[in-house]
Design a protein around this motif. Structure first.
Motif, PDB file in Angstrom:
ATOM      1  N   PHE A  83      76.424  85.659  20.260  1.00  0.00           N
ATOM      2  CA  PHE A  83      75.157  84.936  20.310  1.00  0.00           C
ATOM      3  C   PHE A  83      75.235  83.517  19.756  1.00  0.00           C
ATOM      4  CE2 PHE A  83      74.029  89.470  19.954  1.00  0.00           C
ATOM      5  CZ  PHE A  83      73.341  89.620  21.149  1.00  0.00           C
ATOM      6  N   GLY A  84      76.396  83.111  19.245  1.00  0.00           N
ATOM      7  CA  GLY A  84      76.538  81.763  18.697  1.00  0.00           C
ATOM      8  C   GLY A  84      76.466  81.775  17.183  1.00  0.00           C
ATOM      9  N   ARG A  85      77.119  80.792  16.579  1.00  0.00           N
ATOM     10  CA  ARG A  85      77.202  80.749  15.122  1.00  0.00           C
ATOM     11  C   ARG A  85      75.849  80.457  14.465  1.00  0.00           C
ATOM     12  NH1 ARG A  85      81.940  82.965  16.180  1.00  0.00           N
ATOM     13  NH2 ARG A  85      83.601  81.513  16.734  1.00  0.00           N
ATOM     14  N   LYS A  86      75.129  79.507  14.994  1.00  0.00           N
ATOM     15  CA  LYS A  86      73.934  78.992  14.322  1.00  0.00           C
ATOM     16  C   LYS A  86      72.808  80.026  14.288  1.00  0.00           C
ATOM     17  CE  LYS A  86      71.204  74.739  14.200  1.00  0.00           C
ATOM     18  NZ  LYS A  86      71.027  73.405  14.806  1.00  0.00           N
ATOM     19  N   ARG A  87      72.576  80.698  15.403  1.00  0.00           N
ATOM     20  CA  ARG A  87      71.476  81.657  15.474  1.00  0.00           C
ATOM     21  C   ARG A  87      71.707  82.825  14.512  1.00  0.00           C
ATOM     22  NH1 ARG A  87      70.281  84.410  21.191  1.00  0.00           N
ATOM     23  NH2 ARG A  87      70.136  82.189  21.727  1.00  0.00           N
ATOM     24  N   LEU A 187      66.628  75.808   1.029  1.00  0.00           N
ATOM     25  CA  LEU A 187      67.002  74.414   1.258  1.00  0.00           C
ATOM     26  C   LEU A 187      68.276  74.307   2.100  1.00  0.00           C
ATOM     27  CD1 LEU A 187      66.327  72.945  -2.312  1.00  0.00           C
ATOM     28  CD2 LEU A 187      64.922  72.679  -0.253  1.00  0.00           C
ATOM     29  N   VAL A 188      69.287  75.141   1.792  1.00  0.00           N
ATOM     30  CA  VAL A 188      70.534  75.112   2.559  1.00  0.00           C
ATOM     31  C   VAL A 188      70.288  75.566   3.990  1.00  0.00           C
ATOM     32  CG1 VAL A 188      72.854  76.088   2.755  1.00  0.00           C
ATOM     33  CG2 VAL A 188      71.967  75.433   0.517  1.00  0.00           C
ATOM     34  N   LEU A 189      69.458  76.597   4.173  1.00  0.00           N
ATOM     35  CA  LEU A 189      69.130  77.072   5.522  1.00  0.00           C
ATOM     36  C   LEU A 189      68.457  75.969   6.332  1.00  0.00           C
ATOM     37  CD1 LEU A 189      68.695  79.209   7.719  1.00  0.00           C
ATOM     38  CD2 LEU A 189      66.653  79.963   6.472  1.00  0.00           C
ATOM     39  N   SER A 190      67.529  75.260   5.730  1.00  0.00           N
ATOM     40  CA  SER A 190      66.843  74.171   6.442  1.00  0.00           C
ATOM     41  C   SER A 190      67.821  73.076   6.838  1.00  0.00           C
ATOM     42  CB  SER A 190      65.735  73.590   5.551  1.00  0.00           C
ATOM     43  OG  SER A 190      64.803  74.585   5.185  1.00  0.00           O
ATOM     44  N   TRP A 191      68.720  72.729   5.951  1.00  0.00           N
ATOM     45  CA  TRP A 191      69.745  71.713   6.232  1.00  0.00           C
ATOM     46  C   TRP A 191      70.616  72.164   7.394  1.00  0.00           C
ATOM     47  CZ3 TRP A 191      74.199  70.479   2.250  1.00  0.00           C
ATOM     48  CH2 TRP A 191      74.988  69.416   2.743  1.00  0.00           C
ATOM     49  N   MET A 192      71.058  73.407   7.373  1.00  0.00           N
ATOM     50  CA  MET A 192      71.919  73.912   8.430  1.00  0.00           C
ATOM     51  C   MET A 192      71.205  73.899   9.792  1.00  0.00           C
ATOM     52  SD  MET A 192      72.732  76.735  10.498  1.00  0.00           S
ATOM     53  CE  MET A 192      71.860  78.109   9.737  1.00  0.00           C
ATOM     54  N   LEU A 193      69.959  74.322   9.817  1.00  0.00           N
ATOM     55  CA  LEU A 193      69.235  74.384  11.081  1.00  0.00           C
ATOM     56  C   LEU A 193      69.012  72.997  11.675  1.00  0.00           C
ATOM     57  CD1 LEU A 193      66.549  77.114  10.248  1.00  0.00           C
ATOM     58  CD2 LEU A 193      68.596  77.360  11.677  1.00  0.00           C
ATOM     59  N   VAL A 194      68.799  72.003  10.827  1.00  0.00           N
ATOM     60  CA  VAL A 194      68.522  70.653  11.305  1.00  0.00           C
ATOM     61  C   VAL A 194      69.800  69.905  11.698  1.00  0.00           C
ATOM     62  CG1 VAL A 194      67.629  68.389  10.621  1.00  0.00           C
ATOM     63  CG2 VAL A 194      66.377  70.462   9.999  1.00  0.00           C
ATOM     64  N   ARG A 195      70.892  70.076  10.943  1.00  0.00           N
ATOM     65  CA  ARG A 195      72.045  69.205  11.103  1.00  0.00           C
ATOM     66  C   ARG A 195      73.278  69.828  11.767  1.00  0.00           C
ATOM     67  NH1 ARG A 195      71.950  64.454  11.619  1.00  0.00           N
ATOM     68  NH2 ARG A 195      73.921  64.103  10.502  1.00  0.00           N
ATOM     69  N   MET A 196      73.492  71.125  11.604  1.00  0.00           N
ATOM     70  CA  MET A 196      74.719  71.728  12.123  1.00  0.00           C
ATOM     71  C   MET A 196      74.590  72.023  13.618  1.00  0.00           C
ATOM     72  SD  MET A 196      77.840  72.825  11.514  1.00  0.00           S
ATOM     73  CE  MET A 196      78.090  73.276   9.786  1.00  0.00           C
ATOM     74  N   PRO A 197      75.485  71.471  14.442  1.00  0.00           N
ATOM     75  CA  PRO A 197      75.453  71.801  15.872  1.00  0.00           C
ATOM     76  C   PRO A 197      76.080  73.178  16.104  1.00  0.00           C
ATOM     77  CG  PRO A 197      77.281  70.338  15.422  1.00  0.00           C
ATOM     78  CD  PRO A 197      76.543  70.491  14.121  1.00  0.00           C
ATOM     79  N   GLU A 198      75.851  73.731  17.277  1.00  0.00           N
ATOM     80  CA  GLU A 198      76.531  74.972  17.653  1.00  0.00           C
ATOM     81  C   GLU A 198      77.987  74.647  17.981  1.00  0.00           C
ATOM     82  OE1 GLU A 198      77.825  78.265  18.001  1.00  0.00           O
ATOM     83  OE2 GLU A 198      75.638  78.364  17.758  1.00  0.00           O
ATOM     84  N   THR A 199      78.911  75.255  17.269  1.00  0.00           N
ATOM     85  CA  THR A 199      80.328  74.917  17.419  1.00  0.00           C
ATOM     86  C   THR A 199      81.077  75.840  18.375  1.00  0.00           C
ATOM     87  OG1 THR A 199      80.929  76.279  15.502  1.00  0.00           O
ATOM     88  CG2 THR A 199      80.416  73.951  15.094  1.00  0.00           C
ATOM     89  N   LEU A 200      80.488  76.976  18.710  1.00  0.00           N
ATOM     90  CA  LEU A 200      81.177  77.920  19.600  1.00  0.00           C
ATOM     91  C   LEU A 200      81.023  77.469  21.046  1.00  0.00           C
ATOM     92  CD1 LEU A 200      82.744  80.592  19.886  1.00  0.00           C
ATOM     93  CD2 LEU A 200      80.524  81.739  20.131  1.00  0.00           C
TER      94      LEU A 200
END
Length: 424
Positions: A83-87, A187-200
């Motif tokens: 399902f992808g890393r980010k989700r 706070l870390v979850l919010s940062w990840m959702l906004v900034r980290m692209p899907e890498t898979l």
């Protein structure tokens, strides 16, 4: 199922700056340290409030978390391959936050242990999915160097965590440690959702079926270097878990050093950060295998020296801190390197391989670390003996994995600095 490890993975089209990538990955992985180390100075207070009868039973607050972490690690990497890393990571972190809130409201030892087990289970995603994210981008010695940079930043957390927990205890009850953890995770979850692209990459997504998972796990088990370094990592990390389980009692009960405990722990844990930073500088020159294998030999030598100090009656808080810091530095040279070596053959199926790796190493280290922790007898002997024995066993396993050819650097695993720099 495997690919050539010298080929660099392609970054996603909408990328994140390399430094922010390292910092964010470090914060994601650091959620586990934040769930463990701030608890250490609070264990006596938790024991009193929840009527925990035996001092060694307080270790269950830590060890049950590792048990949940191992089980969760087996699942979330598999889900992230489909399902992808980010989700997957985002969903698990949300449940981790709820579990931490449940711990804050626990009014019995059993309720606290259930909450801790759930928190560990969902925290498994922050560990294995983050490794999968790094593996999506890097491999071989380059992955080892990136993981070392992540560990170097990550180690700032356990250095500060006991002081963080102690600071909360000065102004609030121990329950606020869990509330603070929930806030930081948000706070870390919010940062990840906004900034980290899907890498898979889409072509590397796997259909989630029992057959596909078993084939990937089968490839891991049949790949001698992968399974060997995974098991070796679990064994040597057993000593680290034993240290975490024992260290509060060592400083409080043996040395009577409650007041300096956060600072002493920071000094010992800080040596791991220094080791990770040194490893990130040296791995491109010497290779992950040479550095980690040498570190194992030094680890055994340091703890044999420590045993001699203990058995001759010369153990003091100073000798313990110096020799334990040297041990933790050698552990830093094994952690990221062992992880990179065991993952170097996997691009497709990296999540499954990372899940299996994390489950195996966590299960082994938790079991072996619990043996050391439960053996605490009012001296530093059980911990030191465990570190020496586990280091020697780990070295024997690595020797098997490399078919006796140690201190070599395979050509396919080496990446020049120019190639590494080109990746980011």
């Amino acid at each position: 199922m495997t690919d050539r490890p010298e080929t660099a993975a392609m970054p996603p089209e909408k990328d994140i700056a390399f430094r922010e990538f390292v910092l964010l990955c470090a914060c994601l992985m650091a959620m586990n340290a934040l769930s463990i180390d701030p608890m250490l100075p609070a264990l006596p207070a938790i024991g009193r409030d929840l009527a925990i009868p035996h001092p060694n039973d307080r270790q269950l607050i830590i060890s049950i978390y590792f048990l949940g972490l191992g089980v969760g690690s087996l699942l979330f990497g598999v889900l992230s391959d489909r399902f992808g890393r980010k989700r997957v990571l985002g969903s698990a972190m949300a449940m981790f936050i709820l579990s931490s809130i449940a711990c804050a409201g626990a009014h019995s030892f059993v309720m606290l242990l259930i909450g801790r087990a759930c928190a560990g289970f969902f925290a498994g995603a922050s560990r294995v999915v983050t490794v999968g994210i790094v593996r999506d981008r890097f491999r071989g010695d380059a992955m080892a160097r990136v993981m070392s940079l992540i560990f170097a930043v990550f180690m700032l957390i356990p250095v500060m965590a006991p002081s963080f927990g102690q600071a909360i205890l000065w102004i609030a009850p121990w329950r606020w440690i869990f509330w603070a953890l929930a806030i930081l995770a948000t706070l870390v979850l919010s940062w990840m959702l906004v900034r980290m692209p899907e890498t898979l990459l889409p072509e590397n997504r796997m259909r989630m079926s029992a057959g596909t998972i078993l084939r990937t796990v089968g490839t891991v088990v049949r790949t001698r270097s992968s399974i060997g370094y995974m098991v070796a990592s679990g064994v040597v990390m057993g000593g680290l878990i034993g240290f975490i389980l024992s260290v509060q009692q060592i400083f409080f009960d043996i040395f009577g050093a409650q007041k300096i405990f956060p600072f002493a722990f920071a000094a010992i844990a800080g040596s791991m950060g220094i080791g990770s930073l040194l490893n990130s500088r040296l791995v491109s020159r010497f290779g992950a295998r040479r550095l980690s294998q040498t570190a194992l030999i030094v680890l055994v030598a340091v703890n044999c020296t420590h045993l001699a100090v203990i058995l001759t009656g010369h153990e003091t808080i100073v000798s313990f801190m110096i020799l334990q810091a040297a041990t933790m530095m050698t552990v830093a040279f094994t952690a990221s390197n062992f992880s990179a070596i065991s993952m170097e053959h996997f691009a497709k199926g990296a999540g499954v391989a990372s899940s299996f790796q994390s489950f195996l190493t966590t299960a082994l280290s938790s079991a072996l670390g619990s043996i050391v922790g439960r053996a605490f007898d009012g001296s530093t002997l059980p911990l030191t003996m465990g570190l020496a024995v586990y280091g020697a066993i780990s070295f024997l396993i690595v020797t098997w994995a490399e078919r006796g050819k140690l201190f070599t650097r395979p050509h396919h695993g080496a990446l020049r600095d120019a190639e590494f720099e080109a990746m980011h």
